[in-house]
Design a protein around this motif. Structure first.
Motif, PDB file in Angstrom:
ATOM      1  N   LEU A 285       5.689 -11.203  -0.092  1.00  0.00           N
ATOM      2  CA  LEU A 285       6.382 -10.975  -1.350  1.00  0.00           C
ATOM      3  C   LEU A 285       7.765 -10.377  -1.089  1.00  0.00           C
ATOM      4  N   ALA A 286       7.818  -9.461  -0.125  1.00  0.00           N
ATOM      5  CA  ALA A 286       9.089  -8.815   0.212  1.00  0.00           C
ATOM      6  C   ALA A 286      10.074  -9.825   0.777  1.00  0.00           C
ATOM      7  N   GLU A 287       9.566 -10.760   1.567  1.00  0.00           N
ATOM      8  CA  GLU A 287      10.452 -11.759   2.165  1.00  0.00           C
ATOM      9  C   GLU A 287      10.942 -12.762   1.121  1.00  0.00           C
ATOM     10  N   ALA A 288      10.072 -13.063   0.153  1.00  0.00           N
ATOM     11  CA  ALA A 288      10.448 -14.034  -0.874  1.00  0.00           C
ATOM     12  C   ALA A 288      11.433 -13.444  -1.880  1.00  0.00           C
ATOM     13  N   HIS A 289      11.318 -12.124  -2.119  1.00  0.00           N
ATOM     14  CA  HIS A 289      12.199 -11.488  -3.098  1.00  0.00           C
ATOM     15  C   HIS A 289      12.796 -10.216  -2.503  1.00  0.00           C
ATOM     16  N   PRO A 290      13.637 -10.379  -1.495  1.00  0.00           N
ATOM     17  CA  PRO A 290      14.133  -9.198  -0.769  1.00  0.00           C
ATOM     18  C   PRO A 290      14.919  -8.230  -1.649  1.00  0.00           C
ATOM     19  N   GLU A 291      15.581  -8.722  -2.656  1.00  0.00           N
ATOM     20  CA  GLU A 291      16.417  -7.829  -3.450  1.00  0.00           C
ATOM     21  C   GLU A 291      15.608  -6.965  -4.419  1.00  0.00           C
ATOM     22  N   THR A 292      14.454  -7.464  -4.879  1.00  0.00           N
ATOM     23  CA  THR A 292      13.688  -6.690  -5.856  1.00  0.00           C
ATOM     24  C   THR A 292      12.362  -6.167  -5.325  1.00  0.00           C
ATOM     25  N   ALA A 293      11.826  -6.831  -4.305  1.00  0.00           N
ATOM     26  CA  ALA A 293      10.452  -6.513  -3.911  1.00  0.00           C
ATOM     27  C   ALA A 293      10.327  -6.080  -2.461  1.00  0.00           C
ATOM     28  N   ALA A 294      11.307  -5.308  -1.980  1.00  0.00           N
ATOM     29  CA  ALA A 294      11.148  -4.738  -0.639  1.00  0.00           C
ATOM     30  C   ALA A 294       9.841  -3.942  -0.624  1.00  0.00           C
ATOM     31  N   ALA A 295       9.235  -3.831   0.546  1.00  0.00           N
ATOM     32  CA  ALA A 295       7.908  -3.204   0.636  1.00  0.00           C
ATOM     33  C   ALA A 295       7.879  -1.839  -0.037  1.00  0.00           C
ATOM     34  N   ASP A 296       8.957  -1.064   0.120  1.00  0.00           N
ATOM     35  CA  ASP A 296       8.916   0.272  -0.481  1.00  0.00           C
ATOM     36  C   ASP A 296       9.255   0.243  -1.976  1.00  0.00           C
ATOM     37  N   HIS A 297       9.428  -0.950  -2.503  1.00  0.00           N
ATOM     38  CA  HIS A 297       9.582  -1.095  -3.951  1.00  0.00           C
ATOM     39  C   HIS A 297       8.355  -1.762  -4.562  1.00  0.00           C
ATOM     40  N   GLN A 298       7.332  -1.915  -3.757  1.00  0.00           N
ATOM     41  CA  GLN A 298       6.098  -2.508  -4.266  1.00  0.00           C
ATOM     42  C   GLN A 298       5.025  -1.434  -4.418  1.00  0.00           C
ATOM     43  N   ILE A 299       4.057  -1.740  -5.281  1.00  0.00           N
ATOM     44  CA  ILE A 299       2.902  -0.865  -5.430  1.00  0.00           C
ATOM     45  C   ILE A 299       1.698  -1.604  -4.858  1.00  0.00           C
ATOM     46  N   LYS A 300       1.105  -1.000  -3.857  1.00  0.00           N
ATOM     47  CA  LYS A 300      -0.094  -1.567  -3.243  1.00  0.00           C
ATOM     48  C   LYS A 300      -1.297  -1.098  -4.046  1.00  0.00           C
ATOM     49  N   THR A 301      -2.134  -2.029  -4.452  1.00  0.00           N
ATOM     50  CA  THR A 301      -3.292  -1.663  -5.264  1.00  0.00           C
ATOM     51  C   THR A 301      -4.582  -1.959  -4.503  1.00  0.00           C
ATOM     52  N   LEU A 302      -5.381  -0.927  -4.293  1.00  0.00           N
ATOM     53  CA  LEU A 302      -6.652  -1.091  -3.575  1.00  0.00           C
ATOM     54  C   LEU A 302      -7.802  -0.759  -4.511  1.00  0.00           C
ATOM     55  N   VAL A 303      -8.889  -1.508  -4.369  1.00  0.00           N
ATOM     56  CA  VAL A 303     -10.079  -1.211  -5.154  1.00  0.00           C
ATOM     57  C   VAL A 303     -11.116  -0.572  -4.237  1.00  0.00           C
ATOM     58  N   TYR A 304     -11.532   0.632  -4.583  1.00  0.00           N
ATOM     59  CA  TYR A 304     -12.571   1.314  -3.817  1.00  0.00           C
ATOM     60  C   TYR A 304     -13.746   1.609  -4.723  1.00  0.00           C
ATOM     61  N   TYR A 305     -14.888   1.829  -4.112  1.00  0.00           N
ATOM     62  CA  TYR A 305     -16.055   2.240  -4.882  1.00  0.00           C
ATOM     63  C   TYR A 305     -16.511   3.605  -4.406  1.00  0.00           C
ATOM     64  N   VAL A 306     -16.698   4.490  -5.357  1.00  0.00           N
ATOM     65  CA  VAL A 306     -17.254   5.810  -5.071  1.00  0.00           C
ATOM     66  C   VAL A 306     -18.650   5.772  -5.655  1.00  0.00           C
ATOM     67  N   GLY A 307     -19.629   5.620  -4.766  1.00  0.00           N
ATOM     68  CA  GLY A 307     -20.970   5.356  -5.274  1.00  0.00           C
ATOM     69  C   GLY A 307     -20.909   4.025  -6.014  1.00  0.00           C
ATOM     70  N   GLU A 308     -21.217   4.029  -7.304  1.00  0.00           N
ATOM     71  CA  GLU A 308     -21.195   2.791  -8.082  1.00  0.00           C
ATOM     72  C   GLU A 308     -19.889   2.615  -8.859  1.00  0.00           C
ATOM     73  N   GLU A 309     -19.072   3.686  -8.850  1.00  0.00           N
ATOM     74  CA  GLU A 309     -17.891   3.660  -9.707  1.00  0.00           C
ATOM     75  C   GLU A 309     -16.661   3.077  -9.013  1.00  0.00           C
ATOM     76  N   PRO A 310     -16.043   2.064  -9.647  1.00  0.00           N
ATOM     77  CA  PRO A 310     -14.812   1.516  -9.059  1.00  0.00           C
ATOM     78  C   PRO A 310     -13.632   2.442  -9.331  1.00  0.00           C
ATOM     79  N   VAL A 311     -12.720   2.498  -8.363  1.00  0.00           N
ATOM     80  CA  VAL A 311     -11.518   3.323  -8.498  1.00  0.00           C
ATOM     81  C   VAL A 311     -10.337   2.504  -8.007  1.00  0.00           C
ATOM     82  N   LEU A 312      -9.257   2.549  -8.766  1.00  0.00           N
ATOM     83  CA  LEU A 312      -8.036   1.865  -8.319  1.00  0.00           C
ATOM     84  C   LEU A 312      -7.158   2.870  -7.580  1.00  0.00           C
ATOM     85  N   LEU A 313      -6.709   2.480  -6.393  1.00  0.00           N
ATOM     86  CA  LEU A 313      -5.836   3.350  -5.610  1.00  0.00           C
ATOM     87  C   LEU A 313      -4.480   2.700  -5.508  1.00  0.00           C
ATOM     88  N   LEU A 314      -3.450   3.458  -5.861  1.00  0.00           N
ATOM     89  CA  LEU A 314      -2.086   2.923  -5.846  1.00  0.00           C
ATOM     90  C   LEU A 314      -1.271   3.624  -4.752  1.00  0.00           C
TER      91      LEU A 314
END
Length: 593
Positions: A285-314
RNA sequence: CGGGACGUAGCGCAGCUUGGUAGCGCGCAGCGUUCGGGACGCUGAGGUCGCCGGUUCGAAUCCGGCCGUCCCGACCA
């Protein structure tokens, strides 16, 4: 036994001192010429090759005579330093009824790491992996502030069903641990016991030949108080340590923080959806849109589970999640990444197009580095689509702003602004401020001056004996083998006899042996019928700190060769002075630095 | 647990592709010659080829299952 045909004992070859000779020819020291095929770590190779240990199963080692001698000496150094800070040694059972672990709750909190078994009556038991519960239950016999403080310890076998034993003695399923516990009525008392241990640990590790670095650490399942790990730099290490080049900031990556440079977010353009077909990684994404989407301008979203509960990590696009921080924050060990199908069901898209924008009803944790940022890029929860112009505070339901990211090598120290270094270390000791978790569970209360009851405040302190032993080898070796510090060497001197079949030579070696033994030196007499080269190589491999070579040549000239293992520096000494010289240098080194 | 590799004499390995009942080096035992940095000669001992099952006249070798060990990722002294 066959009496008649047996050769008479050759008394001339027995030590005159009355001590049982430690003759190499009679000792069980199975050295190997080649490295064992399944060893990777230096200490693993050398301890096996030197005949110190043999593997019984994965993570389970027998201590051979040499290994046992070193293990005993390491334990003795630890014991001496624990006694010095007022520790009282005990010895607790390794087999515990499940009940006591149920009472603290850890029967339920600890998953597969604990060995569990039933006795013949069907009662559940565990093999102790640590002993907070048992010591806390003993502490119920303390009633008054006058009884405190106490420092209790033991040197005991621990069992842990390690998911992955490795590196010889460095990570095993059964090992000896010195575990001590401080019992105090208040925080200042705990601090004092903690500090005493910190100092004692430095002394212990330095005495056995290690150069420890004390770092701030996560407590994991042990509790949530302050905790310090003692690390030794080594490529065989399993922890990443962050240290500052400019100040004394030192931390395990599991807790380490750093200062980040500000990033210019640019003019906010408002939330906008844009197509990103086949762009499923931060990098693409950073390579395709270098002016707007450099890696440090992106939000990485991870899905984790704590027991049965899903949690979004940004996290910021160029940052990595530090899982232990998440566990510490959530106060749970039951934390895992979501499976692809779980993620799709939750958010309606595959990893690569995930985001928190517009997500309702799911707990969202965002990393501190994202706070105040705007004009970011993140997934739109539809494959092939992303959002730009994202302002997290405005566009997403961030429940908590927390530190989740892993500090990398070369970042900036938050304390002093200098550069941080990241290196690998072996954890050789760990000290924790436990607090009152266990004393409350076991109702270990004492009364103060006013007659008011308080739960005892506990601290817990561990050193893995065999791991420390392996660490010493990791830190003290060369191409020829181990270089034991005198303080923990299996023997202090090896007398290498060049022609044991030569009576005069052997008699001289025996006399020297007796002299040294009389002086209290631990000597190994290499009387084997082997070529000199074999004997020298073996002596160096097993790492005896001093070697005296006794051969016809030296005996005749009256000067023996003396070699110090560290540095392999050679010197000559008149036959009559050899033992005196050795006794002096060894006595000086025996206590350790 | 996920991914990869391996399992043949005490140790390190070859043999397996192309089935015919196992070999090398080190170590070990005996004898002799040697002996201040891993000697040499002669003779010899030592192997359920990880386990179970299948295919085959015949399996270390082919097929299936299991077990074990190591390495890389998530855990701890």
């Amino acid at each position: 036994m066959d009496r008649g045909s047996r050769a008479p004992v050759d008394y001339r070859r027995r030590s005159q001192s009355g001590h049982e000779s430690m003759r190499w020819s009679k000792a069980f020291i199975p050295t190997l010429r080649e490295d064992p095929a399944d060893a990777e770590a230096i200490s693993h190779k050398l301890l096996v090759r030197g005949g110190f240990i043999r593997q019984l199963a994965a993570g389970s080692y027998s201590m051979l005579p040499l290994g046992q001698r070193v293990r005993r000496k390491v334990s003795e150094v630890i014991r001496g330093e624990m006694d010095r800070i007022g520790g009282q040694q005990m010895h607790l059972p390794a087999l515990h009824p499940a009940e006591i672990w149920q009472r603290s709750g850890r029967w339920y909190d600890i998953a597969d790491d604990m060995f569990r078994l039933k006795d013949r009556k069907g009662t559940d038991h565990v093999l102790g992996m640590t002993h907070e519960e048992i010591f806390a239950s003993l502490a119920t016999e303390l009633f008054s502030y006058r009884d405190l403080p106490q420092i209790w310890y033991q040197i005991q076998t621990k069992f842990r069903d390690e998911p992955r034993p490795k590196s010889g003695l460095l990570r095993v399923k059964e090992f000896t641990m010195k575990d001590s516990y401080t019992l105090d009525i208040d925080e200042p008392g705990l601090d004092s016991g903690f500090d005493k241990h910190r100092e004692a640990y430095f002394r212990i590790f330095r005495r056995i030949g290690l150069d420890p670095v004390a770092v701030e650490a996560s407590s994991g399942i042990m509790g949530d108080g302050e905790s310090v790990e003692f690390m030794m730099r080594s490529p065989a290490g399993e922890d990443w340590i962050i240290t500052c080049d400019g100040c004394d900031y030192r931390a395990n990556v599991e807790t380490a923080t750093s200062a980040l440079e500000d990033i210019a977010d640019g003019e906010s353009s408002g939330l906008e959806r844009f197509p990103t077909p086949d762009l499923t990684t931060i990098k693409a994404l950073a390579e395709a849109h270098p002016e707007t989407a450099a890696a440090d301008h992106q939000i990485k979203t991870l899905v984790y589970y704590v027991g049965e509960e899903p949690v979004l990590l940004l996290l910021r696009g160029d940052h990595e999640l530090q899982e232990q921080k998440l566990k510490d924050r959530l106060r749970s060990e039951d934390v895992r990444p979501g499976q692809p199908d779980e993620i799709r069901e939750l958010l309606g898209a595959d990893p690569g197009s995930l985001g928190a924008v517009g997500v309702e009803g799911v707990r969202v944790l965002a990393d501190l580095a994202l706070q105040g940022r705007e004009n970011m890029v993140t997934g739109a929860n539809e494959d092939g689509w992303h959002y730009s112009g994202v302002d997290l505070e405005r566009d997403a339901n961030v429940g908590e702003w927390v530190d989740l990211r892993a500090v990398e090598d070369g970042e900036t120290c938050a304390v002093c602004g200098a550069t941080l270094s990241r290196w690998k270390g072996v954890e050789i000791g760990h000290i924790f401020k436990l607090g009152t978790k266990y004393s409350k569970a076991f109702e270990a209360f004492v009364q103060d001056e006013e007659g008011v009851s308080h739960p005892i405040i506990m601290g817990s302190y561990g050193i893995g004996v065999e791991r420390a032993m392996a660490a010493v080898v990791e830190a003290n070796n060369d191409e020829s083998g181990i270089i034991w510090p005198v303080s923990v060497a299996p023997y202090e001197v090896v007398i290498t006899v060049i022609r044991p079949d030569d009576e005069v030579t052997m008699a001289a070696a025996d006399a020297l042996y007796d002299e040294l033994v009389e002086a209290g030196v631990e000597v190994l007499l290499d009387d084997r019928d082997e070529r000199p080269g074999v004997k020298f190589a073996d002596a160096e491999l097993i790492g005896i700190p001093y070697r005296v070579t006794v051969g016809p040549r030296g005996v005749e000239s009256g000067a023996l060769e003396l070699v110090e293992r560290r540095g392999m520096e050679k010197s000559e000494a008149p036959l009559a002075e050899v033992s005196g010289e050795l006794v002096e240098v060894i006595t000086a080194a025996r206590f350790g630095v």
